[in-house]
Write a protein that holds these residues in place. Structure first.
Motif, short mmCIF file in Angstrom:
data_model
loop_
_atom_site.label_atom_id
_atom_site.label_comp_id
_atom_site.label_asym_id
_atom_site.label_seq_id
_atom_site.Cartn_x
_atom_site.Cartn_y
_atom_site.Cartn_z
N GLY A 156 0.79 -1.22 0.00
CA GLY A 156 0.00 0.00 0.00
C GLY A 156 0.82 1.28 0.00
O GLY A 156 0.27 2.38 0.06
N PHE A 157 2.15 1.16 -0.08
CA PHE A 157 3.00 2.34 -0.10
C PHE A 157 2.98 3.00 -1.47
O PHE A 157 2.94 2.32 -2.49
N THR A 158 3.01 4.34 -1.46
CA THR A 158 3.10 5.15 -2.67
C THR A 158 4.18 6.21 -2.44
O THR A 158 4.59 6.43 -1.29
N PRO A 159 4.63 6.89 -3.49
CA PRO A 159 5.65 7.92 -3.27
C PRO A 159 5.21 8.93 -2.19
O PRO A 159 4.08 9.42 -2.22
N ALA A 160 6.10 9.19 -1.25
CA ALA A 160 5.80 10.12 -0.16
C ALA A 160 5.50 11.52 -0.68
O ALA A 160 4.75 12.27 -0.05
N SER A 161 6.06 11.85 -1.84
CA SER A 161 5.82 13.18 -2.41
C SER A 161 4.34 13.43 -2.67
O SER A 161 3.89 14.57 -2.64
N ARG A 162 3.56 12.37 -2.87
CA ARG A 162 2.11 12.53 -3.07
C ARG A 162 1.42 13.05 -1.82
O ARG A 162 0.31 13.57 -1.89
N PHE A 163 2.05 12.87 -0.67
CA PHE A 163 1.54 13.39 0.59
C PHE A 163 2.20 14.72 0.96
O PHE A 163 1.92 15.27 2.03
N GLY A 164 3.14 15.18 0.13
CA GLY A 164 3.88 16.39 0.45
C GLY A 164 4.98 16.13 1.47
O GLY A 164 5.38 17.02 2.22
N ILE A 165 5.48 14.89 1.49
CA ILE A 165 6.51 14.48 2.44
C ILE A 165 7.81 14.26 1.68
O ILE A 165 7.81 13.64 0.62
N GLN A 166 8.91 14.74 2.28
CA GLN A 166 10.22 14.51 1.67
C GLN A 166 11.22 14.06 2.71
O GLN A 166 11.08 14.37 3.89
N ALA A 167 12.22 13.33 2.25
CA ALA A 167 13.32 12.88 3.10
C ALA A 167 14.24 14.06 3.40
O ALA A 167 14.29 15.02 2.64
N PRO A 168 15.01 13.97 4.49
CA PRO A 168 15.99 15.02 4.80
C PRO A 168 17.29 14.86 4.03
O PRO A 168 18.30 15.48 4.37
N PHE A 169 17.28 14.01 3.00
CA PHE A 169 18.45 13.74 2.17
C PHE A 169 17.95 13.46 0.76
O PHE A 169 16.75 13.28 0.54
N GLU A 170 18.85 13.42 -0.19
CA GLU A 170 18.47 13.11 -1.57
C GLU A 170 18.02 11.66 -1.66
O GLU A 170 18.74 10.76 -1.22
N ALA A 171 16.84 11.44 -2.21
CA ALA A 171 16.31 10.08 -2.39
C ALA A 171 15.45 10.07 -3.65
O ALA A 171 14.71 11.03 -3.89
N PRO A 172 15.53 9.03 -4.44
CA PRO A 172 14.67 8.94 -5.62
C PRO A 172 13.20 9.00 -5.19
O PRO A 172 12.81 8.35 -4.22
N ASP A 173 12.41 9.76 -5.91
CA ASP A 173 11.00 9.93 -5.56
C ASP A 173 10.28 8.59 -5.43
O ASP A 173 9.49 8.39 -4.51
#
Length: 169
Positions: free
Chosen positions: A125-142
């Motif tokens: 059930g996981f989807t890209p966090a960017s869809r929730f407006g969430i980002q990692a504190p480091f560079e990570a592929p979307d």
């Protein structure tokens, strides 16, 4: 198809969990992170460290959910997940993850984050966090930084993930 028994870890399981992590990963980093998380009362949540037991009682798989935050709001980080190499692709890891997610849901948790394989975690059930407006504190592929709401009727915070100190980020 193997039927797995999944349960929360006990103190007696700690050496076997470390062995699973050392066998599944190329370095001791993940095993050391788990030890540090276990020692962090702000990160560790009893009942969310899951082991997969084979029919002979030996431990085969592992999944850990610990406290993190998104913009100061509580969330969970799913990491690490590991299976002994000889038992990979048998469902041992999936069983541990599903049981951990169910336990988190039962505890009233909502947001779970994972940095992982984009072709593996969506089946839970996981989807890209960017869809929730969430980002990692480091560079990570979307496609690799993923999130899931355990209760889609509840709001999910947006912002940057704050991981426990054990993760070193």
């Amino acid at each position: 198809m193997t039927t797995w028994t999944v349960r929360p870890e006990t103190a007696d399981d700690i050496p076997a969990i470390r062995d699973i992590l050392l066998a599944a990963f190329p370095t001791a980093l993940e095993a050391d992170i788990v030890d540090a998380l276990r020692a962090d009362p702000k990160a560790w949540i009893d009942g969310l460290s899951m082991v997969t037991e084979a029919s002979d009682g030996s431990l085969t798989g592992y999944a850990l959910l610990t406290r993190c935050h998104v913009d100061g709001e509580p969330a969970l980080a799913l990491a690490p997940c590991a299976v002994l190499p000889a038992a990979q692709r048998t469902g041992a890891g999936s069983a541990a993850i599903r049981t951990g997610l169910d336990a988190a849901r039962a505890m009233g948790e909502n947001l779970v984050l994972v940095l992982g394989h984009a072709d593996y975690y969506p089946k839970f059930g996981f989807t890209p966090a960017s869809r929730f407006g969430i980002q990692a504190p480091f560079e990570a592929p979307d496609e690799a930084m993923m999130a899931m709401a355990l209760d889609d009727t509840r709001p999910v915070p947006a912002g940057t993930i704050q991981y426990p100190a054990a993760f070193g980020v």
